[in-house]
Design an enzyme around this catalytic site. Structure first.
Site, mmCIF file in Angstrom:
data_model
loop_
_atom_site.group_PDB
_atom_site.id
_atom_site.type_symbol
_atom_site.label_atom_id
_atom_site.label_comp_id
_atom_site.label_asym_id
_atom_site.label_seq_id
_atom_site.Cartn_x
_atom_site.Cartn_y
_atom_site.Cartn_z
ATOM 1 N N ASP A 67 1.057 -1.218 -0.036
ATOM 2 C CA ASP A 67 -0.063 -0.052 -0.077
ATOM 3 C C ASP A 67 0.769 1.255 -0.035
ATOM 4 O OD1 ASP A 67 -2.334 1.738 0.203
ATOM 5 O OD2 ASP A 67 -3.113 0.510 1.694
ATOM 6 N N TRP A 68 0.406 2.278 -0.284
ATOM 7 C CA TRP A 68 1.227 3.821 -0.612
ATOM 8 C C TRP A 68 1.922 3.998 0.589
ATOM 9 C CZ3 TRP A 68 0.160 1.191 -4.544
ATOM 10 C CH2 TRP A 68 0.188 1.594 -5.922
#
Length: 862
Positions: free
Chosen positions: A351-352
């Site tokens: 995930d970012w």
């Protein structure tokens, strides 16, 4: 090699406080990480983006970046898998991550991709290309970089090898951050349809739009969060709190998306059940989801098994910690569960901003870092390869997994250029790439219709029959005032057109605070907020569609969409009241109802004897403050229907469509009836290391209500129709042989098949076939959701969903529904054997119209 890796694992680096046996060479950050918004939008990493946007946010919000701040160089943020001691033994606040070492078992080395099954050809191509790459080119595949597009994630091309690069883009309800795309029904809406075929069609249509826009990787679908925390801000992105229902829908979605050549990246793996403290912030680590082995397998891993079996090209690892080891550094989750038990052949992407360490994430099974790997990988990864901290074979496997997914999707043949339709700035003139496909208009409408759930309908309130006078009330009936692309703080970009964009952005970075706003007060909801929100190119609002119908019928139409206590004309044949329940990424919901909307409903019901309530809900919404009012004649949970919201609702209200949605969750009578209502917060000695103990085990939602004998307001699987269905003729047939023709192993205690995508192959052997007849005894044609539940001997839940079918049956006609029960459906996880166990004894089989309305009863004995 294994013992060497285990030694290194014992003290996987955390930036400022490595464990007691740190490797001699660590990958350490050399640059500050960008803020959450910048990570999601590479344009913000440029000076003009920072100057023009972040400064504005600072001035508006005040007090610094708060939730938009960069992920800090936090102490103890690497890994809790190794051995060691530390922390507090006297009850004071724990200050050292070493206190948690060993809580998540280390699993090394990371399994290499094998190219088994359908991956063989893609694996061969990938290995050949990796063999032609330099060290730097391999590393380029593992880390995102900036581009001239609006792709949130971008892998750079390698022209000399004819590799064109990759665009990764949000999300599970449609392409985000661009124009000329559709807003599809949200995950919760698809789950409420209980329609596998329709979910497949949605995947085809949605996937086609991603492809046309040049998106290589769709950052979805979502099966984590499952929905443990009722007030979680992202439950609306997933399909259902039930793992079986979610698993069946995600299987169809992944297969459909990937059949048009787009890679799916199923998320968030695993245990990502709350937004509060989801990421480290302000000296506080991300919350740890502490899940026992049995619960992890039987509930949270279950739908991911279906996604992997469907062939998902990617899996996105999650923000929070799992048993006190960060999701993207957790070797048990990535190496053990995903790549070993499930035989996952694709790649794992963060995930970012979810990468918090270098060497340990590589060894733990991470393959791609987004939006950039410069902080921990990049040149640091090259150094680690050269000095042996990370084996060359691990890097080769990372690159092979990414490229094999690329080849398996045939993206090397005629695929649009990465991000070709993702203009970097929609406020400026740009080349239009219209991704919408008119052949999927019916899918958009059918999907919007079938996710509506009618839970109350007395005195023939619905369907409406050309009323002479109709009155409409409530803030959620109309479109928002503005729907236009803007900058990074644009409401359009974040799905906050009808909400407060500043409140959303403040919480987006994970500041650890629950949201303040329960409703979207400036218009109807077709989606929730955050990175899962679609980009609206068109919206049919309920008021507009009803107004058109009123014109066609000659109905006198009156409305007040702003007042808290409006006047209701006494001559109204029906009064429609519209409310909603808002949810967004970055913050959990403040409650399950709001007094303003409940007060509005009761105020109208006191004046109008035919009050019809429509709630667009991004999560479970309680109704007990008004549901028993004698003048509340009908209630519809409209969920999040996507762009054709108004057209779909009007079709139901006027009887052109027969409602067929069913609840993918349980609606209680009171908040206290749920096992886990809100997020766990930092407290006691864990002020710096928030803990969330999943002590309820598998007893979530209807399993909890059944086990505790709690009467819900509306049970899981419930929903009304404009007709009536009767059930009869339950029949159960025992299978004779496995899929391979082996009869002796069919009912063996443990599976013995080779591990392929999804787990041992014989987990999917059919053991029993069940059938039942359903007769439409009413006057209207309609669809019925037939549900099969199994009571497993020795299981700690009363019964579990293990089958559903949705036939359309004309009035007076009968349809036969058929279910197949597999080995997996009847097994439980044996924590000692570390295998799925098929127990002996009596299995109760029940079939009916909801989890508490099961007229057909049978049993099988193993």
């Amino acid at each position: 090699m294994q013992s060497e890796n285990l030694l290194k694992a014992s003290a996987f680096m955390s930036n400022s406080s490595p464990g007691p046996a740190s490797p001699s060479t660590n990958i350490v950050p050399t640059k500050p990480q960008h803020g959450k918004l910048a990570q999601r939008f590479p344009s913000l990493q440029k000076k003009r983006g920072i100057a023009a946007v972040v400064l504005v946010v600072l001035l508006i919000i005040g007090g610094g970046l708060a939730g938009l701040a960069a992920l800090p160089r936090h102490g103890g943020g690497g890994n809790a898998e190794g051995s060691g001691s530390g922390g507090s033994g006297d009850g004071s606040s724990i200050s050292n991550d070493a206190f948690f070492y060993g809580q998540s078992p280390p699993v090394y080395p990371s399994p290499n991709m094998t190219g088994a099954g359908l991956w063989a050809e893609a694996f061969t191509k990938a290995k050949a290309l990796v063999g032609a790459m330099t060290l730097d080119e391999k590393i380029m595949l593992t880390s995102g970089t900036s581009s001239k597009t609006s792709c949130p994630g971008f892998i750079a091309p390698i022209p000399r090898l004819n590799f064109t690069g990759l665009c990764l883009a949000d999300a599970g309800q449609g392409v985000r951050g661009t124009d000329f795309v559709s807003s599809w029904p949200a995950g919760i809406h698809v789950g409420a349809s209980w329609n596998k075929a329709l979910a497949h069609q949605r995947g085809l249509g949605m996937g086609g739009e991603f492809r046309t826009k040049g998106v290589n990787v769709l950052l979805g679908p979502v099966v984590g969060p499952v929905g443990r925390v009722v007030l979680s801000g992202r439950n609306w992105e997933g399909f259902s709190v039930d793992p079986y229902l979610a698993g069946k829908i995600v299987f169809e979605t992944v297969q459909a998306v990937q059949s048009v050549g787009v890679m799916a990246s199923t998320k968030h793996f695993i245990g990502n059940e709350q937004e509060t403290n989801r990421v480290p912030s302000g000296g506080i680590e991300a919350v740890s989801s502490n899940i026992d082995d049995k619960t992890l397998h039987e509930l949270y891993l279950w739908p991911f098994m279906d996604a992997v079996k469907a062939g998902t090209g990617g899996i996105m690892c999650s923000y929070q910690r799992l048993n006190n080891s960060y999701g993207c550094s957790n070797s048990k989750a990535l190496n053990g569960l995903l790549k070993t038990e499930l035989g996952f052949e694709g790649f794992v992407v963060t995930d970012w901003g979810a990468q918090h360490a270098g060497v340990d994430t590589a060894l733990a099974g991470l393959d791609m870092a987004m939006p950039t790997g410069d902080t921990f990988w990049g040149s640091h990864l090259a150094t680690a390869i050269k000095n042996g901290s990370v084996p060359q074979s691990r890097l080769d496997d990372m690159a092979s997994r990414i490229l094999a997914s690329y080849y398996k999707s045939s993206q090397d043949r005629g695929y649009p250029s990465p991000g070709v339709g993702m203009a970097s700035d929609l406020t400026k003139a740009h080349t239009v790439v219209d991704a919408r496909n008119s052949s999927f208009r019916s899918t958009l409408l059918d999907g919007a219709v079938e996710g509506h759930v009618l839970v109350k309908n007395i005195r023939n309130a619905l369907p409406l029959k050309s009323p002479k006078m109709l009155s409409i009330f409530g803030y959620s009936a109309r479109n928002s005032d503005v729907n236009t692309p803007g900058g990074i703080i644009s409401s359009w970009l974040w799905g906050a057109q009808s909400n407060d964009i500043m409140e959303l952005l403040t919480g987006f970075g994970g500041s650890g605070k629950v949201g303040k706003t329960s409703i979207s007060f400036n218009g109807t909801l077709i989606a929730g907020g955050g990175s899962g929100a679609p980009s609206q190119s068109y919206v049919s609002a309920p008021f507009d569609a009803i107004a058109q119908q009123a014109y066609d019928d000659g109905t006198a139409l009156f409305w007040d969409l702003t007042s808290a206590k409006p006047f209701a004309n006494p001559n109204s044949e029906a009064c429609l009241v519209f409310g909603n329940a808002w949810a967004t990424e970055g913050q959990d919901r403040p409650g399950m109802h709001d007094d303003y909307t409940d007060g509005l409903i009761k105020h109208i019901a006191n004046q109008c004897n035919n009050t019809i309530v429509v709630l667009h809900n991004a999560g479970i919404r309680l109704v007990d403050q008004f549901i028993d009012h004698p003048n509340v004649t009908a209630v519809l949970f409209a969920h999040l229907p996507g762009e054709l919201s108004g057209r779909a609702l009007t079709s139901i209200l006027y009887g052109k469509s027969n409602p067929s949605g069913r609840l993918p969750y349980t609606i209680a009578r009171n908040e206290t009836d749920y096992p886990v209502l809100g997020p766990d917060l930092p407290q006691g000695q864990f002020l710096k290391f928030p803990q969330s103990n999943f002590s309820e085990g598998t007893l979530l939602d209807y399993r909890h209500f059944d086990a505790k004998n709690i009467t819900p307001r509306y049970e899981f699987g419930f929903g009304l129709s404009y007709t009536t269905f009767n059930y009869s003729n339950l029949a159960i047939e025992k299978a004779n042989t496995t899929s391979s023709g082996n009869s002796t192993a069919l009912f063996a205690e443990y599976p013995s098949g080779a591990v392929r995508e999804g787990g041992p192959t014989d987990l999917w052997d059919v053991l029993f076939r069940v059938s039942a007849d359903i007769t439409n005894v009413g006057n209207a044609d309609g669809a019925e959701v037939a549900q099969l539940y199994v009571g497993i001997p020795g299981s700690d839940s009363v019964r579990q969903l293990r089958g559903f079918e949705k036939p359309f049956i004309n009035a007076t006609e009968t349809a036969t529904v058929r279910f197949e029960l597999t080995r997996r459906d009847l097994s439980v996880w044996d924590t000692n054997a570390q295998k799925w166990k098929l127990g002996s004894g009596k299995y109760n089989i029940t079939v009916g119209r909801s989890s508490r309305d099961l007229p057909l009863v049978g049993e099988v004995v193993i």
